[in-house]
Structure formats: C-alpha cells, structure tokens
Motif scaffolding. Sequence first.
Motif, mmCIF file in Angstrom:
data_model
loop_
_atom_site.group_PDB
_atom_site.id
_atom_site.type_symbol
_atom_site.label_atom_id
_atom_site.label_comp_id
_atom_site.label_asym_id
_atom_site.label_seq_id
_atom_site.Cartn_x
_atom_site.Cartn_y
_atom_site.Cartn_z
ATOM 1 N N GLY A 118 69.142 -42.926 52.485
ATOM 2 C CA GLY A 118 70.740 -42.810 51.837
ATOM 3 C C GLY A 118 71.556 -42.687 52.906
ATOM 4 O O GLY A 118 72.673 -43.213 52.957
ATOM 5 N N VAL A 119 71.300 -42.051 54.401
ATOM 6 C CA VAL A 119 72.279 -42.328 55.110
ATOM 7 C C VAL A 119 72.399 -43.520 55.822
ATOM 8 O O VAL A 119 73.611 -43.919 56.324
ATOM 9 C CB VAL A 119 71.618 -41.328 56.507
ATOM 10 C CG1 VAL A 119 70.478 -42.123 57.223
ATOM 11 C CG2 VAL A 119 72.868 -40.921 57.570
ATOM 12 N N GLY A 120 71.358 -44.448 55.877
ATOM 13 C CA GLY A 120 71.499 -45.977 55.886
ATOM 14 C C GLY A 120 72.652 -46.711 54.977
ATOM 15 O O GLY A 120 73.489 -47.303 55.438
ATOM 16 N N LEU A 121 72.672 -46.328 53.917
ATOM 17 C CA LEU A 121 73.688 -46.784 52.891
ATOM 18 C C LEU A 121 75.082 -46.245 53.537
ATOM 19 O O LEU A 121 75.868 -47.066 53.538
ATOM 20 C CB LEU A 121 73.361 -46.166 51.502
ATOM 21 C CG LEU A 121 74.006 -46.763 50.437
ATOM 22 C CD1 LEU A 121 73.233 -46.695 49.120
ATOM 23 C CD2 LEU A 121 75.459 -46.012 50.386
ATOM 24 N N PHE A 122 75.344 -45.231 53.873
ATOM 25 C CA PHE A 122 76.609 -44.612 54.287
ATOM 26 C C PHE A 122 76.838 -45.449 55.433
ATOM 27 O O PHE A 122 78.176 -45.864 55.449
ATOM 28 C CB PHE A 122 76.535 -43.122 54.424
ATOM 29 C CG PHE A 122 76.636 -42.098 53.148
ATOM 30 C CD1 PHE A 122 77.886 -42.170 52.558
ATOM 31 C CD2 PHE A 122 75.525 -41.678 52.646
ATOM 32 C CE1 PHE A 122 78.212 -41.472 51.439
ATOM 33 C CE2 PHE A 122 75.981 -40.993 51.300
ATOM 34 C CZ PHE A 122 77.180 -40.827 50.827
ATOM 35 N N ILE A 123 76.263 -45.353 56.403
ATOM 36 C CA ILE A 123 76.428 -46.329 57.794
ATOM 37 C C ILE A 123 76.820 -47.769 57.337
ATOM 38 O O ILE A 123 77.830 -48.069 57.989
ATOM 39 C CB ILE A 123 75.325 -46.092 58.709
ATOM 40 C CG1 ILE A 123 75.132 -44.749 59.044
ATOM 41 C CG2 ILE A 123 75.269 -47.032 60.029
ATOM 42 C CD1 ILE A 123 73.679 -44.479 59.989
ATOM 43 N N ALA A 124 76.115 -48.324 56.599
ATOM 44 C CA ALA A 124 76.144 -49.880 56.202
ATOM 45 C C ALA A 124 77.618 -49.869 55.722
ATOM 46 O O ALA A 124 78.382 -51.004 55.770
ATOM 47 C CB ALA A 124 75.142 -50.150 55.467
ATOM 48 N N LYS A 125 77.815 -49.091 54.450
ATOM 49 C CA LYS A 125 79.009 -49.214 53.792
ATOM 50 C C LYS A 125 80.465 -48.804 54.586
ATOM 51 O O LYS A 125 81.499 -49.361 54.351
ATOM 52 C CB LYS A 125 78.874 -48.562 52.361
ATOM 53 C CG LYS A 125 77.810 -48.949 51.376
ATOM 54 C CD LYS A 125 78.182 -50.439 51.013
ATOM 55 C CE LYS A 125 76.930 -50.756 50.144
ATOM 56 N NZ LYS A 125 77.085 -52.059 49.463
#
Length: 205
Positions: free
Chosen positions: A128-135
Amino acid sequence: MTLSYAIGKQLFSELAHGLFDFRIVNAGGLHFDGPALICSNHASFLDPPFIGQAFPDAIHFFARKSLFSNPLAGAILRSWQSIPIDRDKPDPSSLKTTIRLLKGGGRVLMFPEGTRSFDGQLLPAEPGVGLFIAKAAAPVLPVRIYGTYEALSRNHKLPRPASITLVVGQLYRPDLASIAHLPAKDLYKHLADEVMARIAALPQP
C-alpha cells in the motif's frame, strides 16, 4: 499550524524530552522545502506524536477511519491534521487527499509496515505504501525511531523508562520512470521494499 496542533506539539515535545531523553540524529534532514512522504518504522503508539513534534512545521498523519466515528476523537484528530484511512487497504478518498496535500507542498507521515511491530523488529513493508509513492510522485524521507518499543510496546498499557532517538535519513525521489514498465502490483511492492530497505539502513546511534 492550528492552535490545537501547536499545543499538542508542545506537550509531546516536553514529554519526549523530559521523560525519554529524546534525541535526533541528522536533525538538519528535517529542514527542507516542498512536500514529502515521511516513512518510518512503527513499534508504538508514541511513534506518530514523537515524530511529529520533531518537525519544525506541521505534518499530516494517517489515523484509522474507525477512530473518527467518535465526535470528540474525530474533532481532535482533524485538528491535528489526521487523514482517515482504512487500515486493510488504502481507499480512494485517502489517496486523493494525500495526493492533494503533497501537490500543495504538504508533508505526510506513513508507516510502511502497516501495523506496530510485535517484538520491536522491523516488519516487511505493505505494498500500500508503494501505491501512495507511485501516485503521489513526491520525494520520500525515510526515518527510523528507536526506543519507543521499549517505552510503550503493544504489550504494555503504561510507559516505561527508555531513551528514544529519531534517526533521519536522506530525502530521495524514487525513479518511477525506470520501473514504469512493471505491473502495478510489482511496482508497488518494489517501491515499498525500497523505502523499507532505506529505513532498515538507518543505524542505531
């Protein structure tokens, strides 16, 4: 910074320094211009306020959405710049709020592990943290807090004597272009693992 936030920041600063000999390694890393996702390990309820009080300016926090159902708790959390989030998975509203804050120059604290450690050791990062970083496509600041597990672990209801230290890493911007070809699931995992590795590399003084 709201009055409520300023009062809370002062109270937690006095608690951290007065009872837990709070120290910061590389304090200069907390002073920078522009937005950032601040990513930290998570071992105690003390982590969010103690990390927050270390920053010279106000930052935003994530808090379980269920906590906002209580009118008093919800009002306090909002005045402390908390963002409601579903702990099981990021929801569209929290993602949009975070992106808006970052694009506006805000700083948001996240815990990649998703939950408090059971034994004080680091846990794998949730994708989930990767999603935030990507977006969000914003710079990331890794930090690691030591001593909060000893001070107040999930197995204890009352604080215990401990020395707490916040180690501040280097602000970095993930190279999203080089991994844009990855499927979304793999992309988020890669970004989550990268930030967790940077947190793990911050040594205890």
